[in-house]
Design an enzyme around this catalytic site. Sequence first.
Site, short mmCIF file in Angstrom:
data_model
loop_
_atom_site.label_atom_id
_atom_site.label_comp_id
_atom_site.label_asym_id
_atom_site.label_seq_id
_atom_site.Cartn_x
_atom_site.Cartn_y
_atom_site.Cartn_z
N CYS A 226 -16.27 -0.30 15.53
CA CYS A 226 -17.68 -0.09 15.20
C CYS A 226 -18.18 1.24 15.77
O CYS A 226 -17.67 1.74 16.78
CB CYS A 226 -18.54 -1.19 15.80
SG CYS A 226 -18.25 -2.81 15.09
N GLU B 144 -20.96 1.92 17.44
CA GLU B 144 -21.50 1.87 18.81
C GLU B 144 -20.38 2.01 19.84
O GLU B 144 -20.51 2.71 20.84
CB GLU B 144 -22.24 0.55 19.07
CG GLU B 144 -23.43 0.30 18.18
CD GLU B 144 -23.08 -0.44 16.89
OE1 GLU B 144 -22.00 -0.17 16.33
OE2 GLU B 144 -23.87 -1.27 16.46
N GLU C 151 -12.84 2.51 10.00
CA GLU C 151 -12.11 1.35 9.50
C GLU C 151 -10.62 1.69 9.35
O GLU C 151 -10.24 2.86 9.40
CB GLU C 151 -12.72 0.90 8.17
CG GLU C 151 -14.14 0.41 8.38
CD GLU C 151 -14.79 -0.15 7.13
OE1 GLU C 151 -14.24 0.01 6.04
OE2 GLU C 151 -15.88 -0.75 7.27
N ASN D 224 -18.53 4.23 12.38
CA ASN D 224 -17.48 3.21 12.23
C ASN D 224 -16.23 3.82 11.62
O ASN D 224 -16.29 4.65 10.72
CB ASN D 224 -17.96 1.98 11.47
CG ASN D 224 -18.65 2.28 10.15
OD1 ASN D 224 -19.26 3.32 9.98
ND2 ASN D 224 -18.53 1.36 9.22
N1 THU Z 1 -20.11 -2.14 12.15
C1 THU Z 1 -20.49 -1.23 13.09
O1 THU Z 1 -20.10 -0.06 13.05
N2 THU Z 1 -21.31 -1.65 14.09
C2 THU Z 1 -21.75 -2.93 14.24
O2 THU Z 1 -22.39 -3.24 15.22
C3 THU Z 1 -21.44 -3.93 13.22
C4 THU Z 1 -20.56 -3.51 12.11
C5 THU Z 1 -19.20 -1.71 11.09
C6 THU Z 1 -17.83 -2.38 11.14
C7 THU Z 1 -17.38 -2.21 9.71
O3 THU Z 1 -16.74 -0.95 9.59
C8 THU Z 1 -18.66 -2.19 8.91
O4 THU Z 1 -19.71 -2.01 9.82
C9 THU Z 1 -18.91 -3.45 8.11
O5 THU Z 1 -18.79 -4.57 8.89
#
Ligand code: THU
Length: 215
Positions: free
Chosen positions: A126, A128, A117, A115
């Site tokens: 995210c 995935e 941000e 992920n």
């Molecule tokens: N996140 C993912 O990387 N994959 C997901 O399927 C759900 C959430 C990340 C987004 C954000 O950076 C962190 O998890 C918290 O929500």
Amino acid sequence: MSVGRMQISDAQFPILYFCVEQEITNKFGSAFASAEEQDLSWHAAKLTVREALLMDENKKTVGFTETGRREISAEDHKLLAAAEHASEQAWAPNSGFHVGAALLLEDGTIVSGNNQENTAYPSGLCAERVAVFYAGAHYPQIKPIRIAVCGYHPERKAEEKPAFPCGGCLQVLWEYQQRFNTDLELLLFNEHKVYRFSDIGQLLPFAFRLNEPRA
Ligand code: THU
């Protein structure tokens, strides 16, 4: 190994997440709503889901297998290690939640993502989707076989439950498997267990698709 069938209505499952995400986005215009706002949306989503389930009784359960971390094949072990390594390099200054994803392609290539941000919150992505879009950009002709995902707060990694892909990621994963006319396997794992779902379609029975043009 054990085989499970989980009632969607009893579990915090993807269609719920999907509805919650949509509710939050519709109401508040951001994927980062407060806990109180999420709670409100959660109740709204549950109603939506009950209505949806009435439409198709067969979509009520989701099958998966549960395996100990040490019981998996060497190939799966390699994939999990790639996802875990990716998670360690996540950029998550806002949530502190680290996610790693590793996608195995038919030729043995492993593509990973984590992920990412951003201070402008919705601009982040995210794990995935980072992995799948990388595969789409660099290996557009090579069929994906399975994807492994882990997510945790580093300071309490040992106690974390497996993290489930959000609705937006399920939509992207589902479309990617459709593109190759295949079933993409999903492995969710934590320090102790591996949960195997045989395809993304069963996790997102109401995936968005454009209507077929009328004849
Ligand atoms: N996140 C993912 O990387 N994959 C997901 O399927 C759900 C959430 C990340 C987004 C954000 O950076 C962190 O998890 C918290 O929500």
